[in-house]
Design an enzyme around this catalytic site. Structure first.
Site, short mmCIF file in Angstrom:
data_model
loop_
_atom_site.label_atom_id
_atom_site.label_comp_id
_atom_site.label_asym_id
_atom_site.label_seq_id
_atom_site.Cartn_x
_atom_site.Cartn_y
_atom_site.Cartn_z
CB SER A 143 -0.73 0.16 1.19
OG SER A 143 -1.46 1.37 1.56
CD GLU A 180 -2.10 5.15 4.58
OE1 GLU A 180 -1.75 5.28 5.85
OE2 GLU A 180 -2.51 6.16 4.03
CE1 TYR A 238 -3.98 -1.71 5.89
CE2 TYR A 238 -2.93 0.33 5.10
CZ TYR A 238 -3.50 -0.73 4.64
OH TYR A 238 -3.66 -1.09 3.41
P1 NAP Z 1 -11.36 -4.53 2.15
O1 NAP Z 1 -12.66 -4.11 1.12
O2 NAP Z 1 -11.23 -4.28 3.34
O3 NAP Z 1 -11.38 -6.12 2.26
C1 NAP Z 1 -10.44 -6.66 3.28
C2 NAP Z 1 -10.78 -8.39 3.13
O4 NAP Z 1 -9.80 -8.89 4.30
C3 NAP Z 1 -12.27 -8.68 3.58
O5 NAP Z 1 -12.63 -9.53 2.76
C4 NAP Z 1 -12.18 -9.13 4.88
O6 NAP Z 1 -13.12 -10.14 5.33
C5 NAP Z 1 -10.64 -9.77 4.84
N1 NAP Z 1 -10.29 -10.06 6.17
C6 NAP Z 1 -9.93 -9.27 7.20
N2 NAP Z 1 -9.45 -9.79 8.24
C7 NAP Z 1 -9.09 -11.28 7.99
C8 NAP Z 1 -8.74 -12.19 8.53
N3 NAP Z 1 -8.22 -12.04 9.63
N4 NAP Z 1 -8.80 -13.48 7.84
C9 NAP Z 1 -9.09 -13.56 6.67
N5 NAP Z 1 -9.74 -12.61 5.97
C10 NAP Z 1 -9.67 -11.24 6.69
O7 NAP Z 1 -10.04 -4.18 1.34
P2 NAP Z 1 -9.80 -3.91 -0.17
O8 NAP Z 1 -10.01 -2.54 -0.28
O9 NAP Z 1 -10.57 -4.66 -1.04
O10 NAP Z 1 -8.26 -4.05 -0.34
C11 NAP Z 1 -7.63 -5.34 -0.61
C12 NAP Z 1 -6.23 -5.16 0.01
O11 NAP Z 1 -5.37 -4.42 -0.37
C13 NAP Z 1 -6.07 -5.04 1.37
O12 NAP Z 1 -4.81 -6.04 1.99
C14 NAP Z 1 -5.73 -3.57 1.58
O13 NAP Z 1 -4.96 -3.42 2.92
C15 NAP Z 1 -4.87 -3.53 0.39
N6 NAP Z 1 -4.86 -1.97 -0.34
C16 NAP Z 1 -6.04 -1.50 -0.68
C17 NAP Z 1 -6.03 -0.26 -1.14
C18 NAP Z 1 -7.40 0.49 -1.47
O14 NAP Z 1 -7.37 1.53 -1.88
N7 NAP Z 1 -8.39 -0.19 -1.71
C19 NAP Z 1 -4.77 0.26 -1.28
C20 NAP Z 1 -3.84 -0.25 -1.22
C21 NAP Z 1 -3.68 -1.51 -0.75
P3 NAP Z 1 -14.60 -9.84 6.13
O15 NAP Z 1 -15.64 -9.59 4.80
O16 NAP Z 1 -14.56 -11.29 6.89
O17 NAP Z 1 -14.16 -8.75 6.67
O1 G4F Z 2 -10.51 6.53 2.91
P1 G4F Z 2 -9.55 6.66 3.94
O2 G4F Z 2 -10.03 6.05 5.25
O3 G4F Z 2 -8.47 5.87 3.24
P2 G4F Z 2 -6.82 5.67 3.51
O4 G4F Z 2 -6.47 6.08 5.03
O5 G4F Z 2 -6.15 6.56 2.41
O6 G4F Z 2 -6.49 4.12 3.59
C1 G4F Z 2 -6.84 3.47 2.31
O7 G4F Z 2 -6.01 3.54 1.22
C2 G4F Z 2 -4.96 2.91 1.25
C3 G4F Z 2 -4.06 3.15 0.23
O8 G4F Z 2 -3.02 4.28 0.33
C4 G4F Z 2 -5.07 1.55 1.77
F1 G4F Z 2 -4.00 1.06 2.01
C5 G4F Z 2 -5.81 1.52 2.75
O9 G4F Z 2 -6.16 0.00 3.16
C6 G4F Z 2 -7.36 2.16 2.55
O10 G4F Z 2 -7.98 1.42 1.91
O11 G4F Z 2 -9.16 8.02 4.33
C7 G4F Z 2 -8.54 8.93 3.28
C8 G4F Z 2 -8.23 10.40 3.98
C9 G4F Z 2 -7.52 10.34 5.27
O12 G4F Z 2 -6.59 11.15 5.23
C10 G4F Z 2 -8.49 10.83 6.34
O13 G4F Z 2 -7.96 11.45 7.34
O14 G4F Z 2 -9.52 10.83 4.26
C11 G4F Z 2 -9.56 11.44 5.60
N1 G4F Z 2 -10.93 11.60 6.14
C12 G4F Z 2 -11.48 12.72 6.36
N2 G4F Z 2 -12.53 12.40 7.05
C13 G4F Z 2 -11.52 10.60 6.43
C14 G4F Z 2 -12.58 11.05 6.84
N3 G4F Z 2 -11.30 9.11 6.36
C15 G4F Z 2 -12.57 8.39 6.93
N4 G4F Z 2 -12.25 7.19 6.63
N5 G4F Z 2 -13.54 8.85 7.57
C16 G4F Z 2 -13.58 10.20 7.46
O15 G4F Z 2 -14.78 10.56 7.98
#
Ligand code: NAP
Ligand code: G4F
Length: 336
Positions: free
Chosen positions: A135, A137, A159
């Site tokens: 990520s 992050e 995280y």
């Molecule tokens: P997500 O919607 O939060 O999905 C997370 C998945 O992990 C869900 O299926 C959840 O299952 C499963 N999980 C959580 N804890 C677990 C455990 N202990 N054992 C087995 N499964 C578990 O995440 P996403 O947005 O699809 O992202 C996919 C991956 O990419 C994650 O690793 C995230 O950190 C990474 N990532 C995401 C982004 C982004 O912008 N979306 C960017 C960079 C990296 P449940 O349904 O049971 O909760």
């Molecule tokens: O949508 P967010 O919670 O995403 P964040 O923290 O960027 O993380 C997501 O992207 C990462 C990739 O860089 C993944 F690795 C991670 O698993 C996840 O998918 O927050 C985005 C921004 C933050 O800076 C937060 O402070 O939005 C700001 N924010 C402002 N108000 C908020 C809110 N975030 C959330 N969740 N809720 C709020 O009310």
């Protein structure tokens, strides 16, 4: 490899195992791989809620295996039995703000979970190709703008720390055991399947519900932070491309544009026919102990080597999400 059918021998479908199949990316990746003819296996927690709704049209098309990333025995049993060709480790406690409340649990799932996967593969299926969901992050307090594969990490949350551990574990198994293991360093990517606690979906859902009179305000945290937001279905293709290369490497996947949460609000509320400033309130509850103020990725390596590039623009992404949430809100309000 072939299998027999009444019409003769057919090539055996490749097998893919996806952890996190009930999440946003798991859904799009499984759909993508099914279209490519893969036999798809998905890890589902026994505690997962509403599995049929979460996996939607994947139901009946993927093999569901129960297990947990915190339980090495369950993971090992599945990998040993299935012998997947490709393994995508998408499961994680993926919410940054929650990770401050649940640091140990986050490390166990998001950090150690990756090590459990790598070790199970090493012991029982070492020829499998492995994708780790790394990520942006990890860049946290960014050391370089834009961020690329060589930019040093400075994580700003439990995280982010766990993702850095998983990133290096993946490289360690690649170098130490010659495993085909890759990190995709993905920047934020969103869609109508994004979890409702992430800021984009929280905004689009609220804009739609406010427009239909189902909600009156939206409470957010820091509006000034900047993210590089792309469209999730395009990002899962990059995961697959990484595992089709001759050599395992790590790639940044991003749009190369960055926007504030405020800009996201403006476009989303405008699409719903509203002025965001009349409906959004700020609450320090949603501020984080340490913030990632700016991320912007340089995906030129992925463009050059994988032939990958993003297509959906930032305004298009916001509109796709608002339109889907308007449709859901109409159903909730029972408006035909
Ligand atoms: P997500 O919607 O939060 O999905 C997370 C998945 O992990 C869900 O299926 C959840 O299952 C499963 N999980 C959580 N804890 C677990 C455990 N202990 N054992 C087995 N499964 C578990 O995440 P996403 O947005 O699809 O992202 C996919 C991956 O990419 C994650 O690793 C995230 O950190 C990474 N990532 C995401 C982004 C982004 O912008 N979306 C960017 C960079 C990296 P449940 O349904 O049971 O909760
Ligand atoms: O949508 P967010 O919670 O995403 P964040 O923290 O960027 O993380 C997501 O992207 C990462 C990739 O860089 C993944 F690795 C991670 O698993 C996840 O998918 O927050 C985005 C921004 C933050 O800076 C937060 O402070 O939005 C700001 N924010 C402002 N108000 C908020 C809110 N975030 C959330 N969740 N809720 C709020 O009310």
């Amino acid at each position: 490899m072939h299998y027999s059918t009444p019409f003769g021998k057919r090539p055996m479908a490749k097998k893919a195992f996806i952890t996190g199949i009930t999440g946003q990316d798991g859904y799009y990746l499984a759909d993508f791989l099914l279209d490519k003819g893969y036999d798809v296996y998905g890890l589902v927690r026994s505690s997962s809620l509403e599995i049929p709704q979460r996996i939607g049209k994947l139901a009946g098309r993927v093999h569901i295996d129960h297990g947990d990333l915190t339980d090495s025995l369950s993971i090992r049993e599945i990998i040993e039995r299935v012998q997947p060709d490709e393994i995508y480790n998408l499961a994680a406690q993926s919410h940054v703000q929650w990770s401050f409340k649940l640091p140990e649990n986050t490390f166990d799932t998001t950090g150690s979970g990756c090590i459990r996967m790598l070790e199970a593969i090493r012991q029982t299926c070492p020829q499998a190709r492995f994708y780790q969901a790394s990520s942006s992050e990890m860049f946290g307090l960014v050391q370089e703008v834009p961020q690329r594969e060589t930019t040093p990490f400075h994580p700003r949350s439990p995280y982010g720390v766990a993702k850095v551990a998983a990133f290096w574990a993946t490289i360690n198994y690649r170098e130490g055991y010659n495993m085909f293991a890759c990190n995709g360093i993905l920047f934020n990517h969103e869609s109508p399947r994004r979890g409702e606690d992430f800021v984009t979906r929280k905004i689009t859902k609220a804009a739609a519900r406010i427009a239909l009179g189902l909600q009156d305000k939206l409470i957010l945290g820091n509006l000034d932070v900047k993210r590089d937001w792309g469209y999730a279905p395009e990002y899962v293709r990059a995961m697959w491309l990484m595992l089709q290369q001759e050599t395992p490497e790590d790639y940044v996947i991003a749009t190369g544009e960055t926007h504030t949460v405020r800009e996201f609000c403006e476009i989303a509320f405008r699409r719903a026919g509203l002025d965001w400033e009349k409906h959004v309130e700020i609450d320090p509850r949603f501020f984080r102990p340490a913030e990632v103020n700016l991320v912007i990725g340089d995906a030129s390596k992925a463009m050059r080597q994988l032939g990958w590039e993003h297509k959906t623009s930032f305004p298009q992404l916001v509109e796709i999400m608002v339109d889907a949430d308007l449709e859901a809100a109409r159903q909730e309000a029972k408006i035909p």
